[in-house]
Design an enzyme around this catalytic site. Structure first.
Site, PDB file in Angstrom:
ATOM      1  N   GLU A 276      -2.036  -6.635   7.123  1.00  0.00           N
ATOM      2  CA  GLU A 276      -1.169  -6.727   8.890  1.00  0.00           C
ATOM      3  C   GLU A 276      -1.471  -7.456   8.761  1.00  0.00           C
ATOM      4  OE1 GLU A 276       1.804  -5.729   8.385  1.00  0.00           O
ATOM      5  OE2 GLU A 276       2.164  -3.274   8.944  1.00  0.00           O
TER       6      GLU A 276
ATOM      7  N   HIS B  74       0.669  -1.194   0.208  1.00  0.00           N
ATOM      8  CA  HIS B  74       0.255  -0.147   0.192  1.00  0.00           C
ATOM      9  C   HIS B  74       0.580   0.765  -0.180  1.00  0.00           C
ATOM     10  CE1 HIS B  74       0.853   0.702   3.984  1.00  0.00           C
ATOM     11  NE2 HIS B  74       1.057  -0.035   4.438  1.00  0.00           N
TER      12      HIS B  74
END
Length: 220
Positions: free
Chosen positions: A92, A12
Site C-alpha cells: 500500500e 484485498h
C-alpha cells in the site's frame, strides 16, 4: 512459456481499516486484518479465479501486508499449481507510522484537491513514489517472462491505488488519466489479457469520476 496469457490484479478484501478509521491509532497499517466481510469477498473472488485459471499453473506475487496474505489464503488456490512470493513493492501507499486519524483525514482532503499522484503524505509516500517502485517491480517481472517455463498466469494480490498505478505504468496512461479513475472495490479484480500481436488489454475499465484533461496544459 514466455509472456503470460493473463495478469490478474486483485484488491484485498475489506480490512479493519476500511471498517474503522480510528484503528490506525492503535494498529500499524501493515498489521490490519480482514473483516468477516473481507474474508467472504476473498472467497467469492477465489471461486471466480479458480474457473479462470482452471488447471493452468500460476505465479502469484503478494503484498507483504497481513490483509493481502489473508486474502491470498482465502482465495483457496491450494489445489492449483501456484507458486506465491512476497513482493514488498506491491504494498500500500505508505502514510507514515502511527497515525492521528484527524490529521490523516485532513491530508486525504488535501490530496483530493492537490492530486493523488503528486500529493505526499507527511512521513509517507506520494502516488508518484508508488509508481516508481511499481516500475522497478515490472523490470523484475519482465526478466521472469524470459524463463521458458514461466507460467501462463500471473496473480498480483495488492491494494486499490497500487492496482491503478500498475495499469497506469503498464499502459502508459497520463497523470490526468490516472486522476480520473476510482479504486476498485475490495475483492475486485482487473485482468490484463494478451491479445493479438502480444499486446495486452484490460478486461474491463476502472470506474471514472471525471474526464481527463489534455496533457501539457500547465504553465511550468
Amino acid at each position: 512459456m514466455g509472456r503470460p496469457r493473463r495478469i490478474v490484479l486483485i484488491r484485498h478484501g475489506e480490512s479493519q481499516g476500511n471498517e474503522d478509521d480510528t484503528i490506525y491509532e492503535r494498529v500499524p497499517d501493515h498489521a490490519l486484518e480482514l473483516t468477516d466481510t473481507g474474508l467472504r469477498q476473498a472467497r467469492a473472488a477465489g471461486a471466480r479465479l479458480r474457473e479462470v485459471f482452471g488447471e493452468e499453473p500460476v505465479q502469484a506475487y503478494v503484498s507483504p501486508y497481513r490483509r493481502t496474505w489473508q486474502t491470498y489464503r482465502a482465495l483457496g488456490l491450494d489445489q492449483l499449481r501456484v507458486e506465491a512470493r512476497e513482493e514488498p513493492r506491491l504494498r500500500e501507499q505508505d502514510w507514515g507510522n502511527w497515525q492521528d486519524v484527524e490529521d490523516i483525514q485532513r491530508q486525504r482532503k488535501a490530496r483530493d484537491s492537490y492530486g493523488h499522484f503528486f500529493y505526499r503524505f507527511a512521513m509517507g509516500e506520494s502516488g508518484a513514489d508508488v509508481y516508481d517502485r511499481i516500475g522497478s517491480f515490472m523490470e523484475t517481472l519482465y526478466r521472469a517472462f524470459e524463463r521458458p517455463d514461466f507460467p501462463p498466469n500471473v496473480l498480483l494480490v495488492t491494494h486499490g491505488l497500487t492496482m491503478r498505478l500498475f495499469c497506469m505504468r503498464w499502459f502508459h496512461w497520463t497523470v490526468e488519466e490516472f486522476e480520473t479513475l476510482s479504486n476498485p472495490s475490495n475483492g475486485e479484480t482487473r485482468m490484463l489479457l494478451a491479445g493479438s500481436g502480444g499486446r495486452y488489454f484490460l478486461d474491463r475499465p476502472f470506474e471514472r469520476w471525471g474526464t481527463p484533461c489534455q496533457p501539457g496544459g500547465g504553465t511550468g
